[in-house]
Design a protein around this motif. Structure first.
Motif, PDB file in Angstrom:
ATOM      1  N   PRO A  56      -2.705 -10.261   1.104  1.00 57.63           N
ATOM      2  CA  PRO A  56      -2.776  -9.132   2.281  1.00 57.63           C
ATOM      3  C   PRO A  56      -3.702  -8.118   1.843  1.00 57.63           C
ATOM      4  N   LEU A  57      -4.154  -7.976   0.519  1.00 58.08           N
ATOM      5  CA  LEU A  57      -5.089  -6.975  -0.067  1.00 58.08           C
ATOM      6  C   LEU A  57      -6.174  -7.326  -0.710  1.00 58.08           C
ATOM      7  N   PRO A  58      -7.369  -6.793  -0.309  1.00 60.69           N
ATOM      8  CA  PRO A  58      -8.582  -7.261  -1.113  1.00 60.69           C
ATOM      9  C   PRO A  58      -8.352  -7.009  -2.646  1.00 60.69           C
ATOM     10  N   GLU A  59      -8.893  -7.846  -3.420  1.00 63.96           N
ATOM     11  CA  GLU A  59      -8.942  -7.472  -4.797  1.00 63.96           C
ATOM     12  C   GLU A  59      -9.309  -6.316  -5.481  1.00 63.96           C
ATOM     13  N   GLN A  60     -10.331  -5.594  -4.843  1.00 65.17           N
ATOM     14  CA  GLN A  60     -10.597  -4.326  -5.432  1.00 65.17           C
ATOM     15  C   GLN A  60      -9.504  -3.251  -5.316  1.00 65.17           C
ATOM     16  N   ARG A  64      -6.984  -1.253  -8.101  1.00 65.34           N
ATOM     17  CA  ARG A  64      -6.996  -0.014  -7.885  1.00 65.34           C
ATOM     18  C   ARG A  64      -5.307   0.472  -7.894  1.00 65.34           C
ATOM     19  N   LEU A  65      -4.484  -0.375  -7.158  1.00 67.84           N
ATOM     20  CA  LEU A  65      -3.097  -0.054  -7.323  1.00 67.84           C
ATOM     21  C   LEU A  65      -2.591  -0.510  -8.792  1.00 67.84           C
ATOM     22  N   TYR A  66      -3.094  -1.463  -9.463  1.00 72.09           N
ATOM     23  CA  TYR A  66      -2.440  -1.873 -10.819  1.00 72.09           C
ATOM     24  C   TYR A  66      -2.917  -0.470 -11.800  1.00 72.09           C
ATOM     25  N   ASN A  67      -4.094  -0.154 -11.396  1.00 71.87           N
ATOM     26  CA  ASN A  67      -4.598   0.954 -12.606  1.00 71.87           C
ATOM     27  C   ASN A  67      -3.646   2.146 -12.172  1.00 71.87           C
ATOM     28  N   GLY A  68      -3.355   2.438 -10.940  1.00 77.40           N
ATOM     29  CA  GLY A  68      -2.167   3.425 -10.494  1.00 77.40           C
ATOM     30  C   GLY A  68      -0.936   3.455 -11.173  1.00 77.40           C
ATOM     31  N   MET A 112      -6.518   5.807  -9.515  1.00 81.71           N
ATOM     32  CA  MET A 112      -7.016   5.018  -8.641  1.00 81.71           C
ATOM     33  C   MET A 112      -8.714   4.899  -8.347  1.00 81.71           C
ATOM     34  N   ILE A 113      -8.897   6.183  -8.570  1.00 80.56           N
ATOM     35  CA  ILE A 113     -10.461   6.463  -8.463  1.00 80.56           C
ATOM     36  C   ILE A 113     -11.232   6.122  -9.629  1.00 80.56           C
ATOM     37  N   MET A 134     -11.634  -0.315   3.978  1.00 76.98           N
ATOM     38  CA  MET A 134     -11.732  -1.809   4.315  1.00 76.98           C
ATOM     39  C   MET A 134     -10.328  -2.313   4.135  1.00 76.98           C
ATOM     40  N   SER A 135      -9.560  -2.069   3.165  1.00 78.64           N
ATOM     41  CA  SER A 135      -8.101  -2.378   2.982  1.00 78.64           C
ATOM     42  C   SER A 135      -7.249  -2.230   4.028  1.00 78.64           C
ATOM     43  N   VAL A 136      -7.366  -1.337   4.754  1.00 82.09           N
ATOM     44  CA  VAL A 136      -6.534  -0.625   5.857  1.00 82.09           C
ATOM     45  C   VAL A 136      -6.940  -1.625   7.057  1.00 82.09           C
ATOM     46  N   VAL A 137      -8.300  -1.890   7.335  1.00 84.11           N
ATOM     47  CA  VAL A 137      -8.789  -3.040   8.420  1.00 84.11           C
ATOM     48  C   VAL A 137      -8.098  -4.108   7.949  1.00 84.11           C
ATOM     49  N   HIS A 138      -8.380  -4.526   6.721  1.00 82.58           N
ATOM     50  CA  HIS A 138      -8.054  -6.023   6.215  1.00 82.58           C
ATOM     51  C   HIS A 138      -6.666  -6.261   6.413  1.00 82.58           C
TER      52      HIS A 138
END
Length: 463
Positions: A56-60, A64-68, A112-113, A134-138
């Motif tokens: 459901p989520l693009p890799e980028q 970012r979630l992982y880094n968070g 995350m940034i 982009m992730s929201v649209v995806h």
């Protein structure tokens, strides 16, 4: 002692969630860790790799979630070297982002940034914001939450993602109140305090993060009281299904423009008029939009600029200005922006047709001959005169050239159609008045008006 202190922090974070929410979070963590059952819940570790497989989520955004999550410091634990996310990190991350105060949210958003501590550059914030949109649209597309919109019946989202990111970034203010722009913005360093102020003032960032986590990771997505801010993120779409039309809007611009509408109108848009469907005629335009309640007018000039306005009242054909201070003008391309009333005058909206003495056409803002947005009744010509700004809305020139040639136009009713505009089972004037039908047939007009009937559309468009 360290162990106890730390688990109390963990318990405090966990206690922010209701019991059913805790179960939800446990389940998601187990899925991400590839484990199940109590052992998995107790000692669960989610690795970067398993998170990648969540489509459901693009890799980028996954990275970012992982880094968070990794940025959550578990004092006294040597998880720093491990690739895995500890259950505690996962719970504290969810608690901070979904239930946290600005301070808690911002520390994670900073990570995350950028993975590294310290200030972040404008360019990094832009990349994060573009990934987020982009992730929201995806994810909304992946979860079938676009409510009748899709990537086939709207313009390409890629340019819309960039335009919305630029619009949100234009709100970044340094501590002294200045707003860097252009190349300067990309190279400016922003510290945590500035980013916190930005996230506080620009609600879309938190709302989009909520969507990504709730719908992307499927955390707390089903609890209605939690999702008020995202229920009307995208309005339901009516009137476009099966008509082979590609709207002038893209999904990011729909989300942005919809957020500026009065709250009671954000749940539904209904296509009233499209020059590609109904023909390029001013009388057709009037016939489709008069007395249909508040609506959005959007048009594209031959140079590719896309812009329009929101009319807060039903359009009426009359030689006076109408509407109120909820009206606004907007631009979609090349840049995305909304321009609201200044209080200078009440020239909100104007529609006139077939008059000798007053100008004939559709206008919003400014004054006769100098509208912020004007479509001439000689359909196909228009102007956007704002030297330097439109008096009513403080908008700049919206079209590429001051006097423009129209390429395409759409009008969308927003909110519920007024009773007078008819609802289900509404009859055509031809059905209601047989004499009118007979007269039309005598003048050879029946076939033409038959063709103008709108297809009856069911209400379950979204499904």
């Amino acid at each position: 002692k360290m162990g106890n202190a730390e688990s109390s922090a963990y318990r405090n974070h966990l206690s922010r969630f209701l019991p059913e929410e805790q179960a939800d979070i446990d389940g998601v963590f187990d899925t991400l860790s590839g484990s199940s059952g109590s052992a998995g819940a107790k000692n669960g570790k989610a690795t970067k790799k398993t998170a990648y497989t969540q489509e459901p989520l693009p890799e980028q955004m996954t990275v970012r979630l992982y880094n968070g999550m990794k940025s959550i410091d578990l004092t006294g634990k040597s998880s720093g070297l491990s690739e895995q996310i500890a259950k505690e990190q996962f719970v504290i991350f969810m608690s901070n982002l979904l239930k946290g105060n600005a301070d808690e949210k911002i520390t994670i958003i900073m990570r995350m940034i950028s993975k590294t501590e310290g200030p972040v550059k404008g360019k990094q914030i832009q990349e994060f914001t573009e990934d987020l949109i982009m992730s929201v649209v995806h994810v909304l597309s992946y979860r079938n939450e676009l409510k009748g919109w899709n990537c086939e019946n709207t313009r390409d989202s890629a340019s819309g993602v960039k335009a919305l990111a630029s619009q949100l970034l234009s709100e970044l203010k340094l501590a002294d109140g200045t707003k860097p722009v252009g190349p300067q913005l990309m190279e400016t360093n922003f510290d945590q305090g500035v980013i916190e102020d930005w996230v506080y003032r620009v609600p879309q960032i938190s709302i989009f993060l909520n969507v990504v986590i709730r719908q992307g990771l499927r955390v707390l997505h089903s609890l209605p009281d939690q999702t008020k801010d995202i229920i009307n993120l995208v309005p339901g779409c009516k009137g476009i299904k099966g008509r082979g039309l590609v709207s002038l809007f893209d999904i990011p611009s729909i989300i942005y423009i919809n957020s500026h509408l009065p709250a009671e109108m954000q749940h539904k848009w209904h296509l009233l008029f499209s020059s590609r469907l109904h023909g390029e005629s001013f009388s057709q335009l009037c016939g489709h939009i008069v007395n249909k309640g508040p609506c959005i007018v959007i048009l594209k000039d031959v140079d590719g600029y896309i812009f329009g306005g929101f009319a807060s009242h039903s359009w009426e054909v009359k030689p006076q200005f109408q509407g109120d201070n909820r009206c606004f003008l907007f631009s979609v391309s090349p840049s995305l922006a909304v321009y609201t009333y200044t209080g200078y005058n009440d020239h909100y909206m104007y529609l006139n047709h077939g008059q000798q003495t007053m100008p004939n056409g559709l206008g919003m803002g400014g004054q006769h001959g100098y509208f912020g947005l004007w479509i001439d009744s000689d359909y196909g010509k228009g102007h956007s005169k704002a030297k330097p700004r439109c008096t009513t809305y403080h908008s700049p020139q919206l079209s590429a050239k001051e006097d423009f040639t129209l390429d395409a136009m759409e009008v969308w009713a927003v909110g519920d159609l007024p009773e007078s505009a008819g609802g289900k089972g509404k009859k055509s004037i031809l059905d209601v008045d047989p004499e009118a039908q007979a007269l039309l047939e005598m003048t050879g007009k029946c076939r033409q008006s038959e063709g103008l009937r709108e297809p009856v559309e069911e209400d379950d468009d979204e499904d």
